[in-house]
Design a protein around this motif. Structure first.
Motif, PDB file in Angstrom:
ATOM      1  N   ALA A 159      -0.899  12.033  -8.789  1.00 54.27           N
ATOM      2  CA  ALA A 159       0.339  12.046  -8.006  1.00 54.27           C
ATOM      3  C   ALA A 159       0.790  13.443  -7.644  1.00 54.27           C
ATOM      4  O   ALA A 159       1.842  13.616  -7.030  1.00 54.27           O
ATOM      5  CB  ALA A 159       1.446  11.327  -8.778  1.00 54.27           C
ATOM      6  N   GLY A 160       0.008  14.459  -8.033  1.00 54.80           N
ATOM      7  CA  GLY A 160       0.406  15.815  -7.701  1.00 54.80           C
ATOM      8  C   GLY A 160       1.446  16.361  -8.670  1.00 54.80           C
ATOM      9  O   GLY A 160       1.810  15.715  -9.652  1.00 54.80           O
ATOM     10  N   PRO A 161       1.979  17.547  -8.389  1.00 49.45           N
ATOM     11  CA  PRO A 161       2.862  18.223  -9.336  1.00 49.45           C
ATOM     12  C   PRO A 161       4.273  17.682  -9.389  1.00 49.45           C
ATOM     13  O   PRO A 161       5.008  17.976 -10.328  1.00 49.45           O
ATOM     14  CB  PRO A 161       2.861  19.662  -8.817  1.00 49.45           C
ATOM     15  N   GLY A 162       4.707  16.914  -8.394  1.00 47.51           N
ATOM     16  CA  GLY A 162       6.069  16.400  -8.422  1.00 47.51           C
ATOM     17  C   GLY A 162       6.544  15.877  -7.091  1.00 47.51           C
ATOM     18  O   GLY A 162       6.909  14.712  -6.959  1.00 47.51           O
ATOM     19  N   ALA A 163       6.576  16.741  -6.080  1.00 49.58           N
ATOM     20  CA  ALA A 163       7.076  16.336  -4.770  1.00 49.58           C
ATOM     21  C   ALA A 163       6.265  15.169  -4.220  1.00 49.58           C
ATOM     22  O   ALA A 163       5.035  15.215  -4.183  1.00 49.58           O
ATOM     23  CB  ALA A 163       7.028  17.520  -3.804  1.00 49.58           C
ATOM     24  N   ALA A 164       6.974  14.117  -3.772  1.00 50.88           N
ATOM     25  CA  ALA A 164       6.285  12.903  -3.327  1.00 50.88           C
ATOM     26  C   ALA A 164       5.419  13.141  -2.108  1.00 50.88           C
ATOM     27  O   ALA A 164       4.437  12.425  -1.894  1.00 50.88           O
ATOM     28  CB  ALA A 164       7.311  11.808  -3.033  1.00 50.88           C
ATOM     29  N   ASP A 165       5.757  14.138  -1.288  1.00 46.42           N
ATOM     30  CA  ASP A 165       4.947  14.388  -0.088  1.00 46.42           C
ATOM     31  C   ASP A 165       3.746  15.279  -0.361  1.00 46.42           C
ATOM     32  O   ASP A 165       3.032  15.662   0.562  1.00 46.42           O
ATOM     33  CB  ASP A 165       5.802  14.980   1.037  1.00 46.42           C
ATOM     34  N   LEU A 166       3.495  15.582  -1.635  1.00 44.68           N
ATOM     35  CA  LEU A 166       2.303  16.339  -1.997  1.00 44.68           C
ATOM     36  C   LEU A 166       1.181  15.442  -2.520  1.00 44.68           C
ATOM     37  O   LEU A 166       0.128  15.941  -2.904  1.00 44.68           O
ATOM     38  CB  LEU A 166       2.626  17.419  -3.042  1.00 44.68           C
ATOM     39  N   ILE A 167       1.391  14.136  -2.549  1.00 42.00           N
ATOM     40  CA  ILE A 167       0.265  13.268  -2.891  1.00 42.00           C
ATOM     41  C   ILE A 167      -0.589  13.095  -1.639  1.00 42.00           C
ATOM     42  O   ILE A 167      -0.128  13.296  -0.519  1.00 42.00           O
ATOM     43  CB  ILE A 167       0.708  11.907  -3.463  1.00 42.00           C
ATOM     44  N   THR A 168      -1.835  12.739  -1.834  1.00 44.25           N
ATOM     45  CA  THR A 168      -2.743  12.624  -0.697  1.00 44.25           C
ATOM     46  C   THR A 168      -2.490  11.323   0.060  1.00 44.25           C
ATOM     47  O   THR A 168      -1.854  10.391  -0.448  1.00 44.25           O
ATOM     48  CB  THR A 168      -4.209  12.641  -1.169  1.00 44.25           C
ATOM     49  N   VAL A 169      -3.003  11.265   1.281  1.00 45.83           N
ATOM     50  CA  VAL A 169      -2.900  10.044   2.078  1.00 45.83           C
ATOM     51  C   VAL A 169      -3.583   8.892   1.346  1.00 45.83           C
ATOM     52  O   VAL A 169      -3.083   7.759   1.294  1.00 45.83           O
ATOM     53  CB  VAL A 169      -3.524  10.252   3.473  1.00 45.83           C
ATOM     54  N   ARG A 170      -4.744   9.160   0.757  1.00 45.08           N
ATOM     55  CA  ARG A 170      -5.472   8.118   0.029  1.00 45.08           C
ATOM     56  C   ARG A 170      -4.665   7.621  -1.162  1.00 45.08           C
ATOM     57  O   ARG A 170      -4.655   6.415  -1.467  1.00 45.08           O
ATOM     58  CB  ARG A 170      -6.830   8.636  -0.424  1.00 45.08           C
ATOM     59  N   ALA A 171      -3.982   8.548  -1.849  1.00 42.26           N
ATOM     60  CA  ALA A 171      -3.160   8.153  -2.998  1.00 42.26           C
ATOM     61  C   ALA A 171      -2.011   7.264  -2.561  1.00 42.26           C
ATOM     62  O   ALA A 171      -1.709   6.246  -3.206  1.00 42.26           O
ATOM     63  CB  ALA A 171      -2.639   9.397  -3.706  1.00 42.26           C
ATOM     64  N   ALA A 172      -1.341   7.636  -1.469  1.00 41.10           N
ATOM     65  CA  ALA A 172      -0.228   6.829  -0.970  1.00 41.10           C
ATOM     66  C   ALA A 172      -0.699   5.423  -0.613  1.00 41.10           C
ATOM     67  O   ALA A 172      -0.035   4.421  -0.924  1.00 41.10           O
ATOM     68  CB  ALA A 172       0.404   7.510   0.241  1.00 41.10           C
ATOM     69  N   ARG A 173      -1.862   5.323   0.028  1.00 41.88           N
ATOM     70  CA  ARG A 173      -2.385   4.008   0.408  1.00 41.88           C
ATOM     71  C   ARG A 173      -2.771   3.175  -0.811  1.00 41.88           C
ATOM     72  O   ARG A 173      -2.631   1.940  -0.807  1.00 41.88           O
ATOM     73  CB  ARG A 173      -3.578   4.184   1.341  1.00 41.88           C
ATOM     74  N   ALA A 174      -3.247   3.836  -1.843  1.00 41.05           N
ATOM     75  CA  ALA A 174      -3.595   3.118  -3.077  1.00 41.05           C
ATOM     76  C   ALA A 174      -2.351   2.515  -3.710  1.00 41.05           C
ATOM     77  O   ALA A 174      -2.364   1.362  -4.180  1.00 41.05           O
ATOM     78  CB  ALA A 174      -4.285   4.066  -4.053  1.00 41.05           C
ATOM     79  N   ILE A 175      -1.274   3.275  -3.744  1.00 37.87           N
ATOM     80  CA  ILE A 175      -0.023   2.768  -4.312  1.00 37.87           C
ATOM     81  C   ILE A 175       0.531   1.636  -3.451  1.00 37.87           C
ATOM     82  O   ILE A 175       1.033   0.632  -3.959  1.00 37.87           O
ATOM     83  CB  ILE A 175       1.001   3.911  -4.453  1.00 37.87           C
ATOM     84  N   GLU A 176       0.412   1.784  -2.145  1.00 40.57           N
ATOM     85  CA  GLU A 176       0.934   0.772  -1.221  1.00 40.57           C
ATOM     86  C   GLU A 176       0.280  -0.596  -1.416  1.00 40.57           C
ATOM     87  O   GLU A 176       0.929  -1.628  -1.260  1.00 40.57           O
ATOM     88  CB  GLU A 176       0.707   1.230   0.232  1.00 40.57           C
ATOM     89  N   ARG A 177      -1.004  -0.618  -1.735  1.00 42.72           N
ATOM     90  CA  ARG A 177      -1.698  -1.905  -1.827  1.00 42.72           C
ATOM     91  C   ARG A 177      -1.748  -2.466  -3.242  1.00 42.72           C
ATOM     92  O   ARG A 177      -2.305  -3.549  -3.465  1.00 42.72           O
ATOM     93  CB  ARG A 177      -3.111  -1.789  -1.273  1.00 42.72           C
ATOM     94  N   ALA A 178      -1.140  -1.783  -4.187  1.00 40.93           N
ATOM     95  CA  ALA A 178      -1.212  -2.211  -5.581  1.00 40.93           C
ATOM     96  C   ALA A 178      -0.257  -3.369  -5.873  1.00 40.93           C
ATOM     97  O   ALA A 178       0.881  -3.402  -5.387  1.00 40.93           O
ATOM     98  CB  ALA A 178      -0.899  -1.040  -6.506  1.00 40.93           C
ATOM     99  N   ASP A 179      -0.723  -4.298  -6.690  1.00 45.78           N
ATOM    100  CA  ASP A 179       0.136  -5.372  -7.202  1.00 45.78           C
ATOM    101  C   ASP A 179       0.992  -4.862  -8.360  1.00 45.78           C
ATOM    102  O   ASP A 179       2.124  -5.304  -8.552  1.00 45.78           O
ATOM    103  CB  ASP A 179      -0.723  -6.544  -7.690  1.00 45.78           C
ATOM    104  N   ILE A 180       0.420  -3.956  -9.128  1.00 43.65           N
ATOM    105  CA  ILE A 180       1.110  -3.357 -10.274  1.00 43.65           C
ATOM    106  C   ILE A 180       0.993  -1.843 -10.163  1.00 43.65           C
ATOM    107  O   ILE A 180      -0.103  -1.316  -9.945  1.00 43.65           O
ATOM    108  CB  ILE A 180       0.495  -3.815 -11.615  1.00 43.65           C
ATOM    109  N   VAL A 181       2.114  -1.149 -10.306  1.00 49.04           N
ATOM    110  CA  VAL A 181       2.115   0.315 -10.301  1.00 49.04           C
ATOM    111  C   VAL A 181       2.575   0.788 -11.677  1.00 49.04           C
ATOM    112  O   VAL A 181       3.705   0.499 -12.097  1.00 49.04           O
ATOM    113  CB  VAL A 181       3.049   0.889  -9.213  1.00 49.04           C
TER     114      VAL A 181
END
Length: 270
Positions: free
Chosen positions: A10-32
């Motif tokens: 998830a990177g060091p903290g800022a939400a906009d520092l995660i990668t595009v792939r990471a954001a998409r992985a979270i978006e499609r998850a049933d459980i986070v």
């Protein structure tokens, strides 16, 4: 039916520092699954409506394992969100082994580490030409998790290169003593980063000789990173990679600049 677990840096903290792939992985998850003590809550903004959100900050591995087991039974996708980069101090390795034992598909999405974020915040390159070409990522020995024999702050300090020291602020006086014992001069630059890229980010400049006092003064004992080394101060050295006398598969060298570069004793390496 097997289900999947995606380990997300998830990177060091800022939400906009995660990668595009990471954001998409979270978006499609049933459980986070995320640790509120380490990951900024803004990262959860990528989760879809209806996703199950689990805070793992108070759970041991045995508390997380049932979620992986359910994912395997019900063919669910889990996003296991870790701070920084999953390759560093994430305990991802032992979790991957459990997931594979359960027959789950596993994917790992790398993230931005805090040491990179701290260097960026300070406009620094950590591999400075002719000053330091290596970066050592480590932590102070003697903590909760044993260090392998031969891996010590004192031993690494003997190289005199750039070091990024994690998980060591609670014993900053020991860290300072070991850095000095390893050979860093007392005036060697240090940059201390606390909660880098978080709203309460704090960055402190000092020297190795002042490290313990600076850490104590600002009451830092967790979520703190130390960058140490001679390359942290300004230098005017130049990489040969972009020198007009250097050539590679996509660019020819300027003949006059090439002769000058060779006369200086350089081999045209980066």
């Amino acid at each position: 039916m097997s289900g999947a677990v995606i380990f997300v840096g998830a990177g060091p903290g800022a939400a906009d520092l995660i990668t595009v792939r990471a954001a998409r992985a979270i978006e499609r998850a049933d459980i986070v699954i995320w640790a509120a003590s380490l990951v900024h809550e803004d990262v959860l903004s990528y989760a879809r409506v209806g996703a199950e959100i689990v805070d793992s900050s108070q759970l041991p591995m045995e508390g997380v394992l049932p979620l992986y087991e359910r994912a395997a039974r019900e063919n669910l996708t889990v996003a296991r969100v870790h701070s920084g980069d999953t390759a560093l101090w994430s305990a991802a390795g032992e979790q991957v082994a459990q997931c594979e034992r359960l027959g789950l598909d596993v994917e790992i999405v790398p993230g931005v580490s805090a040491f990179s974020a701290l260097a960026a915040a300070e406009h620094l390159e950590l591999t400075v030409p002719e000053i330091t070409q290596s970066v050592i990522l480590t932590r102070l020995e003697g903590g909760k998790t044993p260090m392998p024999a031969g891996e010590t702050i004192r031993g690494f300090a003997a190289h005199g290169t750039t070091m990024a020291v994690f998980l060591s602020a609670a014993r900053s006086h020991v860290l300072q003593a070991e850095l000095l014992a390893g050979g860093y001069p007392v005036e060697t630059p240090v940059i201390i980063g606390y909660q880098v890229t978080w709203p309460d980010e704090l960055i402190v400049h000092c020297t190795v000789g002042e490290l313990a006092e600076a850490t104590k003064q600002h009451k830092l004992w967790k979520h703190t990173l130390f960058l140490v080394g001679p390359g942290l101060r300004g230098h005017e050295t130049r990489s040969h990679l972009y020198h007009p006398g250097h050539f590679h598969g996509f660019r020819k060298a300027d003949p006059a600049a090439r002769r000058a570069l060779k006369a200086s004793g350089a081999r045209g390496a980066p």
